[in-house]
Enzyme design. Structure first.
Site, PDB file in Angstrom:
ATOM      1  N   TYR A 142       0.861  -1.232   0.082  1.00 28.34           N
ATOM      2  CA  TYR A 142       0.190  -0.122   0.079  1.00 28.34           C
ATOM      3  C   TYR A 142       0.853   1.150   0.024  1.00 28.34           C
ATOM      4  O   TYR A 142       1.883   1.265   0.671  1.00 28.34           O
ATOM      5  CB  TYR A 142      -0.775   0.051   1.349  1.00 28.34           C
ATOM      6  N   ASP A 237       9.294   2.708  -0.451  1.00 25.37           N
ATOM      7  CA  ASP A 237       8.019   3.276   0.589  1.00 25.37           C
ATOM      8  C   ASP A 237       8.287   2.916   2.038  1.00 25.37           C
ATOM      9  O   ASP A 237       7.796   1.821   2.295  1.00 25.37           O
ATOM     10  CB  ASP A 237       6.914   2.844   0.011  1.00 25.37           C
ATOM     11  N   LYS A 270       4.302   8.761   9.016  1.00 25.52           N
ATOM     12  CA  LYS A 270       4.246   7.716  10.381  1.00 25.52           C
ATOM     13  C   LYS A 270       5.176   8.383  11.481  1.00 25.52           C
ATOM     14  O   LYS A 270       5.029   9.514  11.943  1.00 25.52           O
ATOM     15  CB  LYS A 270       4.066   6.369  10.128  1.00 25.52           C
TER      16      LYS A 270
HETATM   17  C1  LIG Z   1       0.441   4.408   5.815  1.00 26.48           C
HETATM   18  C2  LIG Z   1       1.136   4.188   4.511  1.00 26.48           C
HETATM   19  C3  LIG Z   1       0.813   5.112   3.497  1.00 26.48           C
HETATM   20  C4  LIG Z   1       0.009   6.157   3.475  1.00 26.48           C
HETATM   21  O1  LIG Z   1       0.289   7.258   4.643  1.00 26.48           O
HETATM   22  P1  LIG Z   1      -0.957   8.262   4.922  1.00 26.48           P
HETATM   23  O2  LIG Z   1      -0.451   8.941   5.893  1.00 26.48           O
HETATM   24  O3  LIG Z   1      -1.839   7.269   5.535  1.00 26.48           O
HETATM   25  O4  LIG Z   1      -1.346   8.792   3.524  1.00 26.48           O
HETATM   26  C5  LIG Z   1       1.872   4.887   2.435  1.00 26.48           C
HETATM   27  N1  LIG Z   1       2.817   3.865   2.432  1.00 26.48           N
HETATM   28  C6  LIG Z   1       2.884   3.088   3.385  1.00 26.48           C
HETATM   29  C7  LIG Z   1       3.857   1.906   3.199  1.00 26.48           C
HETATM   30  C8  LIG Z   1       2.074   3.193   4.611  1.00 26.48           C
HETATM   31  O5  LIG Z   1       2.015   2.140   5.540  1.00 26.48           O
END
Ligand SMILES: *Cc1c(COP(=O)(O)O)cnc(C)c1O
Length: 428
Positions: A142, A237, A270
């Site tokens: 994601y 990511d 995060k």
């Molecule tokens: C949480 C997450 C996102 C999205 O971040 P948001 O702040 O919720 O938009 C993107 N990539 C990864 C790997 C994530 O865990």
């Protein structure tokens, strides 16, 4: 005192599904979501005054636990000085410097407000840098909800993806190739077919949005090789793994095992906001200088680099950079995983679990899954039953089997022991 049920009913009248982000609604596990009134250290307290040991940690950011005194003080002080200027501040430089000092692959970065925004901007940057359109992503990873990423695999490797959400035009995802995670042969085939068109490969190095699945070393090595051979950029990511699995992120773990390894673009979120809306993407200077106002790739944000959010993130990074922080966090997380594994074994329940730093995952299946299909083939029904059995015992795991779990520095050995005792009772 208002009950969770009453609040949920009221919320559903004014907010779709009663929540501002779908997984909070407990749809996967059923039942009523807990409305959180406050949090402290390792604990959440719901509207009914129930206490839970929190293994969600706001889905990753709360690595110090809730309300860490140094962070709280930094946030209060920053707020008193003004909470948005729309002009540059010294604290943005400090945060960028702090991140750069920990992540050698990144020479410059830009701050944004969410992981979605950071990943979306990273894709645009990769496309702008390469002049190419196609992207590769992996099933089960994601990267936020930008249109081009809400996509499932087409019917074969020669065909690009289909939207997974209404409202996403087929045209927008027709450039996204979705491959199986940890499948080296499929990756090779995709590059053989489309190598010259691919702008970037975006990957969660330890996938936390299909619970907890590590990219194997051969898989990661091959992604790096193929990207370099074909002139595609590798986007890590690390919104979830950054400053969570290790101080240098997951890339530091792969760099330790693959000589010369580094991603081309990194995406963070995060933990770097410590619970405030803050995210970032960064790369080598030559790539980052393609962004406006220096270059042709447009990107902007009214609240980007927000002074309260940067204060929160900076104070959080300062705490986790202290010597021994990650060793202690990793040890506590391993103790949790080992205890859960023992409890499952005693109960005769097929179970597997893994962790890195302060991030963990567990599955009701004997073998650790290697891809999304295998994750979804684990025992969903048992997961849902166990989730509620643990929640009743005051332990709050993520309410879906495809989500990772998080331990914070505020989780004590006693909290871990209490969790394991609850699991013994719940799994019986
Ligand atoms: C949480 C997450 C996102 C999205 O971040 P948001 O702040 O919720 O938009 C993107 N990539 C990864 C790997 C994530 O865990």
């Amino acid at each position: 005192m208002t009950s969770n049920n009453e609040l949920f009913a009221r919320a559903q009248r004014v907010i779709p599904g009663g929540v501002n982000s779908p997984v909070r609604a407990f749809r996967a596990v059923g039942g009523t979501p807990r409305f959180i009134a406050r949090a402290e250290g390792a604990y959440l307290y719901d509207a009914e005054g129930q206490r839970y040991i929190d293994y969600i940690g706001s889905w990753g950011p709360m690595i110090l636990g809730h309300g860490h005194p140094a962070v709280l003080e930094a946030v209060q002080k920053a707020a008193a000085d003004g909470y948005s200027f729309g002009a540059p501040t010294e604290r943005e430089i400090e945060l960028a410097e702090a991140i750069l000092a920990l992540v050698p692959s990144v020479e410059q970065l830009r701050l944004v407000s969410s992981g979605t925004e950071a990943a979306m901007s990273a894709l645009r940057l990769a496309r702008g840098a390469t002049g190419r359109t196609a992207i590769i992503k992996f099933e089960g990873c994601y990267h936020g909800h930008a249109d081009a990423l809400l996509v499932k695999a087409g019917s074969g490797l020669a065909t690009f993806g289909h939207p997974t959400s209404a409202g996403v035009p087929a045209d927008v995802v027709q450039h996204t190739l979705v491959l199986e995670y940890n499948n080296v042969a499929q990756l090779d085939e995709a590059f053989a077919l489309h190598g010259g068109e691919i702008a970037c490969v975006i990957v969660e190095p330890i996938a936390g949005n299909m619970n907890f699945v590590r990219a194997s070393l051969p898989f990661m090595r091959r992604i790096r090789e193929r990207c370099s051979e074909h002139g595609a950029l590798l986007i890590f990511d690390e919104v979830m793994t950054g400053f969570r699995v290790a101080l240098g992120g997951a890339q530091s773990l792969y760099a330790a095992q693959i000589p010369g390894f580094s991603p081309d673009i990194s995406v963070f979120g995060k933990v770097i906001g410590g619970g405030m809306p803050l995210a970032a993407f960064g790369a080598k200077r030559s790539v980052m200088e393609l962004l406006a106002p220096l270059g042709p790739v447009y990107q902007a944000g009214t609240l980007s680099g927000n002074p309260v959010a940067t204060a929160c993130g900076l104070a959080t990074l300062r705490e986790i950079a202290k010597p021994g922080f990650f060793d202690a966090l990793a040890e506590r997380t391993r103790a949790l995983v080992a205890g859960l594994t023992d409890a499952a074994r005693e109960a005769g329940v097929p179970f597997s679990a893994d962790s890195e730093g302060g991030m963990f995952g567990f599955f009701f299946g004997a073998e650790l899954p290697q891809n999304y299909g295998q994750v979804m083939a684990t025992d969903q029904e048992r997961f849902n039953r166990s989730f509620h059995a643990m929640l009743e015992r005051g332990v709050y795991f993520a309410p879906a089997l495809y989500e990772a779990g998080f331990v914070s520095a505020a989780h004590s050995a006693a909290d871990i022991d209490a969790t394991i005792a609850a699991a013994r009772a719940a799994l019986r």
